[in-house]
Design a protein around this motif. Structure first.
Motif, PDB file in Angstrom:
ATOM      1  N   LEU A  56      35.291  56.547  33.072  1.00  0.00           N
ATOM      2  CA  LEU A  56      34.725  56.941  31.966  1.00  0.00           C
ATOM      3  C   LEU A  56      34.498  55.772  30.905  1.00  0.00           C
ATOM      4  CD1 LEU A  56      36.776  60.024  29.882  1.00  0.00           C
ATOM      5  CD2 LEU A  56      34.472  60.307  31.376  1.00  0.00           C
ATOM      6  N   GLU A  57      33.674  55.259  32.187  1.00  0.00           N
ATOM      7  CA  GLU A  57      33.476  53.354  31.561  1.00  0.00           C
ATOM      8  C   GLU A  57      31.852  53.226  32.038  1.00  0.00           C
ATOM      9  OE1 GLU A  57      34.881  51.501  30.715  1.00  0.00           O
ATOM     10  OE2 GLU A  57      37.028  51.761  30.322  1.00  0.00           O
ATOM     11  N   PRO A  58      31.810  52.891  31.390  1.00  0.00           N
ATOM     12  CA  PRO A  58      29.688  52.877  31.330  1.00  0.00           C
ATOM     13  C   PRO A  58      29.183  52.704  33.003  1.00  0.00           C
ATOM     14  CG  PRO A  58      30.631  51.325  29.625  1.00  0.00           C
ATOM     15  CD  PRO A  58      32.120  51.607  29.909  1.00  0.00           C
ATOM     16  N   PHE A  59      28.465  53.854  33.439  1.00  0.00           N
ATOM     17  CA  PHE A  59      27.710  53.791  34.405  1.00  0.00           C
ATOM     18  C   PHE A  59      28.921  54.183  35.182  1.00  0.00           C
ATOM     19  CE2 PHE A  59      26.762  48.841  32.304  1.00  0.00           C
ATOM     20  CZ  PHE A  59      25.456  49.693  31.595  1.00  0.00           C
ATOM     21  N   ILE A  88      27.257  46.562  38.595  1.00  0.00           N
ATOM     22  CA  ILE A  88      26.316  45.908  37.932  1.00  0.00           C
ATOM     23  C   ILE A  88      27.059  44.756  37.324  1.00  0.00           C
ATOM     24  CG2 ILE A  88      25.240  46.596  35.711  1.00  0.00           C
ATOM     25  CD1 ILE A  88      24.278  49.444  37.043  1.00  0.00           C
ATOM     26  N   VAL A  89      28.233  44.884  36.862  1.00  0.00           N
ATOM     27  CA  VAL A  89      28.940  44.329  35.728  1.00  0.00           C
ATOM     28  C   VAL A  89      28.755  42.879  36.497  1.00  0.00           C
ATOM     29  CG1 VAL A  89      30.402  45.698  34.207  1.00  0.00           C
ATOM     30  CG2 VAL A  89      31.261  45.090  36.612  1.00  0.00           C
ATOM     31  N   GLN A  90      28.904  42.352  38.065  1.00  0.00           N
ATOM     32  CA  GLN A  90      29.138  42.159  38.284  1.00  0.00           C
ATOM     33  C   GLN A  90      27.782  40.712  38.207  1.00  0.00           C
ATOM     34  OE1 GLN A  90      29.244  42.750  42.894  1.00  0.00           O
ATOM     35  NE2 GLN A  90      31.725  43.262  42.478  1.00  0.00           N
ATOM     36  N   ASP A  91      26.642  40.600  37.880  1.00  0.00           N
ATOM     37  CA  ASP A  91      25.454  40.178  37.534  1.00  0.00           C
ATOM     38  C   ASP A  91      24.932  40.323  36.149  1.00  0.00           C
ATOM     39  OD1 ASP A  91      22.166  39.886  37.718  1.00  0.00           O
ATOM     40  OD2 ASP A  91      22.421  38.673  39.069  1.00  0.00           O
ATOM     41  N   MET A  92      24.404  39.713  35.908  1.00  0.00           N
ATOM     42  CA  MET A  92      24.465  39.523  33.870  1.00  0.00           C
ATOM     43  C   MET A  92      22.802  40.019  33.837  1.00  0.00           C
ATOM     44  SD  MET A  92      25.328  39.297  31.170  1.00  0.00           S
ATOM     45  CE  MET A  92      26.904  37.950  31.312  1.00  0.00           C
ATOM     46  N   ASP A  93      22.230  39.884  34.399  1.00  0.00           N
ATOM     47  CA  ASP A  93      20.634  40.228  34.259  1.00  0.00           C
ATOM     48  C   ASP A  93      20.892  41.985  34.904  1.00  0.00           C
ATOM     49  OD1 ASP A  93      19.784  37.960  33.647  1.00  0.00           O
ATOM     50  OD2 ASP A  93      18.197  38.181  35.783  1.00  0.00           O
ATOM     51  N   ALA A  94      21.517  42.344  35.818  1.00  0.00           N
ATOM     52  CA  ALA A  94      22.138  43.408  35.790  1.00  0.00           C
ATOM     53  C   ALA A  94      22.420  43.787  34.540  1.00  0.00           C
ATOM     54  CB  ALA A  94      22.047  44.410  37.555  1.00  0.00           C
ATOM     55  N   PHE A 125      20.529  53.365  37.576  1.00  0.00           N
ATOM     56  CA  PHE A 125      22.031  52.789  38.145  1.00  0.00           C
ATOM     57  C   PHE A 125      22.826  52.687  39.431  1.00  0.00           C
ATOM     58  CE2 PHE A 125      23.175  54.326  34.036  1.00  0.00           C
ATOM     59  CZ  PHE A 125      22.358  53.501  33.053  1.00  0.00           C
ATOM     60  N   ALA A 126      22.032  53.172  40.425  1.00  0.00           N
ATOM     61  CA  ALA A 126      21.773  53.211  41.608  1.00  0.00           C
ATOM     62  C   ALA A 126      21.790  51.963  42.390  1.00  0.00           C
ATOM     63  CB  ALA A 126      21.822  54.267  42.279  1.00  0.00           C
ATOM     64  N   ALA A 127      20.503  51.723  41.807  1.00  0.00           N
ATOM     65  CA  ALA A 127      19.521  50.508  42.088  1.00  0.00           C
ATOM     66  C   ALA A 127      20.186  49.269  41.801  1.00  0.00           C
ATOM     67  CB  ALA A 127      18.380  50.690  42.004  1.00  0.00           C
ATOM     68  N   LEU A 128      20.823  48.957  40.638  1.00  0.00           N
ATOM     69  CA  LEU A 128      21.295  48.010  39.392  1.00  0.00           C
ATOM     70  C   LEU A 128      22.258  48.107  40.691  1.00  0.00           C
ATOM     71  CD1 LEU A 128      19.940  49.117  36.206  1.00  0.00           C
ATOM     72  CD2 LEU A 128      19.228  46.664  37.550  1.00  0.00           C
ATOM     73  N   ALA A 129      22.786  48.505  41.114  1.00  0.00           N
ATOM     74  CA  ALA A 129      24.935  48.606  41.782  1.00  0.00           C
ATOM     75  C   ALA A 129      24.457  47.408  42.986  1.00  0.00           C
ATOM     76  CB  ALA A 129      24.737  49.943  41.349  1.00  0.00           C
ATOM     77  N   ARG A 130      22.947  48.494  43.508  1.00  0.00           N
ATOM     78  CA  ARG A 130      23.011  47.775  44.791  1.00  0.00           C
ATOM     79  C   ARG A 130      22.201  46.334  45.357  1.00  0.00           C
ATOM     80  NH1 ARG A 130      20.641  52.636  45.433  1.00  0.00           N
ATOM     81  NH2 ARG A 130      18.999  52.064  46.118  1.00  0.00           N
TER      82      ARG A 130
END
Length: 245
Positions: A56-59, A88-94, A125-130
């Protein structure tokens, strides 16, 4: 008089945001396809021994079981489906644009006129994660489509005032998008900006990726101004991003 038992339900949910509650609990803001925007208490999830706190964490996308309450619902079970937060959390812009997407979804999901955004959120969110596309373009595409579902359709292929498809050289948030007419306060369009806005609205990513940096900067600025005009508020997530850049 006996009290009516709380209604329980199962649904797939995307976690938009979380807030700590007390020492061990957390309030989670969820986007669901069947129930729209849901705010619920997840009890004990901040304890190290919690069985489903990480789900239950964001995204994150999880299949949850919950019970309805007079105000907040209560999550009683969660099973992970997809963990977009890790990428997502690995990239600040994402991360910043994902936060802005979540904030916008929460704003549009409130009240009786809530807007169904589950599928748009899942794709964004899927596009941001990839790292499928630049985060700014993903946000702009989401915002344009989400506002259209809310009834604020940005005109990008015809003049918002006259309906003409010729001479589309300016943009006015108050008039609904690109325009050919002369109106006070309109922004002159740079070459390629209108085409980029059109590509983002239609999901033509091959064309969007062919845009230049100047067009992307202006398209993003116009998308923000369109958001601000119709929402009548400043999005805190975008303000944080502007301070970072």
């Amino acid at each position: 008089m006996s009290r009516a038992r709380s209604k329980t339900y199962s649904t797939r949910a995307i976690v938009l945001r979380t807030h700590p509650l007390g020492e061990a609990d957390r309030i989670v803001v969820l986007a669901t396809r069947e129930h729209g925007l849901v705010r619920a208490v997840a009890k004990g999830v901040r304890k190290p021994s919690s069985r489903f706190g990480a789900r239950l964490e964001p995204f994150m996308v999880s299949d949850i079981q919950a019970s309805e309450g007079r105000g907040l619902h209560t999550v009683t079970q969660a099973v992970s489906v997809a963990g977009y937060g890790v990428g997502i959390v690995q990239d600040m812009d994402a991360f910043l644009f994902a936060s802005a997407i979540a904030e916008l979804a929460e704003v549009l999901g409130e009240g009786d006129a809530s807007v169904p955004l589950y599928d748009l959120l899942l794709g964004a969110f899927a596009a941001l994660a990839r790292a499928a596309y630049p985060p700014q373009l993903i946000f702009d595409a989401f915002a344009i489509r989400a506002l259209a579902r809310a009834g604020w359709d940005m005109s990008v292929d015809a003049c918002a005032v006259t309906g003409s498809v010729e001479g589309l050289n300016a943009f006015s948030p108050s008039h609904g998008g690109v325009i050919a007419a002369r109106v006070p306060g309109a922004s002159a369009l740079r070459p390629g900006t209108r085409e980029l806005l059109s590509s983002l609205k239609s999901g033509d990513w091959s064309s969007a990726l062919g845009s230049d940096e100047a067009a992307r900067r202006q398209a993003h600025g116009l998308t923000k101004s369109f958001l601000g005009w119709h929402l009548e508020r400043t999005m805190s997530s975008l303000s944080r991003f502007d301070r970072q850049t």
